[in-house]
Design a protein around this motif. Structure first.
Motif, short mmCIF file in Angstrom:
data_model
loop_
_atom_site.label_atom_id
_atom_site.label_comp_id
_atom_site.label_asym_id
_atom_site.label_seq_id
_atom_site.Cartn_x
_atom_site.Cartn_y
_atom_site.Cartn_z
N MET A 1 0.84 -1.20 0.00
CA MET A 1 0.00 0.00 0.00
C MET A 1 0.88 1.24 0.00
O MET A 1 1.99 1.23 0.51
CB MET A 1 -0.92 0.02 1.22
N PHE A 2 0.34 2.32 -0.60
CA PHE A 2 1.07 3.58 -0.55
C PHE A 2 0.11 4.72 -0.27
O PHE A 2 -1.10 4.55 -0.26
CB PHE A 2 1.90 3.81 -1.82
N VAL A 170 -1.42 -0.43 -10.71
CA VAL A 170 -2.80 -0.18 -11.11
C VAL A 170 -3.76 -0.51 -9.96
O VAL A 170 -4.71 0.24 -9.70
CB VAL A 170 -3.17 -0.97 -12.38
N GLY A 171 -3.50 -1.59 -9.25
CA GLY A 171 -4.34 -1.94 -8.11
C GLY A 171 -4.35 -0.87 -7.04
O GLY A 171 -5.41 -0.51 -6.51
N GLU A 172 -3.18 -0.34 -6.73
CA GLU A 172 -3.08 0.72 -5.72
C GLU A 172 -3.74 2.01 -6.18
O GLU A 172 -4.45 2.67 -5.42
CB GLU A 172 -1.61 0.96 -5.36
N LEU A 173 -3.50 2.38 -7.44
CA LEU A 173 -4.12 3.60 -7.96
C LEU A 173 -5.64 3.48 -8.00
O LEU A 173 -6.35 4.42 -7.63
CB LEU A 173 -3.58 3.91 -9.36
N SER A 178 -10.32 5.49 -6.63
CA SER A 178 -11.67 4.99 -6.95
C SER A 178 -11.89 4.90 -8.46
O SER A 178 -12.93 5.35 -8.97
CB SER A 178 -12.74 5.86 -6.29
N VAL A 179 -10.94 4.34 -9.17
CA VAL A 179 -11.04 4.15 -10.62
C VAL A 179 -11.65 2.78 -10.89
O VAL A 179 -11.18 1.76 -10.37
CB VAL A 179 -9.67 4.26 -11.30
N ALA A 180 -12.68 2.73 -11.71
CA ALA A 180 -13.34 1.47 -12.04
C ALA A 180 -12.43 0.58 -12.88
O ALA A 180 -11.63 1.07 -13.68
CB ALA A 180 -14.64 1.74 -12.79
N ALA A 199 0.20 -4.17 -25.96
CA ALA A 199 -0.71 -5.29 -26.24
C ALA A 199 -0.49 -6.44 -25.27
O ALA A 199 -1.42 -7.20 -25.00
CB ALA A 199 -0.52 -5.77 -27.68
N THR A 200 0.74 -6.60 -24.77
CA THR A 200 1.02 -7.71 -23.86
C THR A 200 1.04 -7.28 -22.39
O THR A 200 1.42 -8.05 -21.51
CB THR A 200 2.38 -8.37 -24.21
N ALA A 201 0.62 -6.04 -22.12
CA ALA A 201 0.52 -5.57 -20.74
C ALA A 201 -0.69 -6.23 -20.07
O ALA A 201 -1.73 -6.44 -20.71
CB ALA A 201 0.37 -4.06 -20.70
N SER A 202 -0.56 -6.55 -18.79
CA SER A 202 -1.68 -7.12 -18.05
C SER A 202 -1.73 -6.54 -16.66
O SER A 202 -0.70 -6.27 -16.05
CB SER A 202 -1.56 -8.66 -17.99
N TRP A 203 -2.94 -6.35 -16.20
CA TRP A 203 -3.14 -5.82 -14.85
C TRP A 203 -4.33 -6.48 -14.19
O TRP A 203 -4.81 -6.17 -13.17
CB TRP A 203 -3.32 -4.30 -14.91
#
Length: 203
Positions: A1-2, A170-173, A178-180, A199-203
């Protein structure tokens, strides 16, 4: 967490601050989305060199080894999206009158029309999205014999280390801002960019 400090900078042992105020274009009071990019260069240093003399860039940079750098305040806009795609065109749900106007418009005119809309009737733009760059170059597609624009380029695959860092970031942001989940995009999904970017990025 940050946590985010009063200057919009993240406080975390996993993120190094490399702030370039030249990238910051004004206040960003709300964040509605996150846009994931690839740099087009092979090293983080090449991106830092570019940012030192540019007004175009993103809020974060993730190196090939997974190291994360924050390059702009989360409270400031950054020019990272470019011309905005039409959300209703991409979703095939434009009203007939708007569809007619969009079909007759240039890409720049379409972008201007989109910027006149409120979110969520448009995609997240420079004024309300966080940009995350992944270090990664592109090469010419050998199947193309002549230069025909962005489609002839192939970005290198995102590394496992980059994807691990991206998932965490991305999870922390999303949690803090509060980004959907459905408002996190690859750059070509919201702008007119090389289709293989991120194209090969994943989150």
């Amino acid at each position: 967490m940050f946590r985010i400090d009063e200057d919009g900078m993240v406080r975390s042992a996993l993120i190094e601050a490399r702030r370039y105020t030249s990238l910051e274009r004004g206040d960003m009071p709300v964040v509605n989305g996150i846009v994931v990019h690839q740099t087009g260069g092979s090293t983080a240093q090449s991106t830092f060199n570019s940012y030192a003399n540019s007004t175009v860039g993103a809020h974060f940079l993730i190196d090939k080894d997974g190291a994360i750098y924050q390059t702009a305040s989360l409270y400031k806009r950054a020019n990272h999206v470019g011309l905005l795609r039409s959300r209703c065109l991409e979703r095939h749900n434009c009203q007939p009158a708007e569809l007619k106007r969009l079909q007759a418009a240039t890409l720049r005119q379409r972008s201007t029309m989109e910027h006149g809309k409120a979110f969520p009737d448009r995609f997240p733009s420079n004024r309300d999205s966080i940009g995350v760059e992944l270090v990664g170059e592109y090469n010419r597609n050998p199947e193309f014999g002549t230069v025909r624009g962005a489609d002839e380029y192939l970005y290198v695959p995102v590394t496992d280390e980059q994807n691990a860092a991206l998932r965490w970031l991305v999870g922390e942001l999303r949690r803090l801002l509060s980004v959907a989940a459905e408002e996190v995009y690859r750059h070509p999904q919201v702008s007119y960019k090389t289709p293989t970017e991120a194209a090969t990025a994943s989150w």
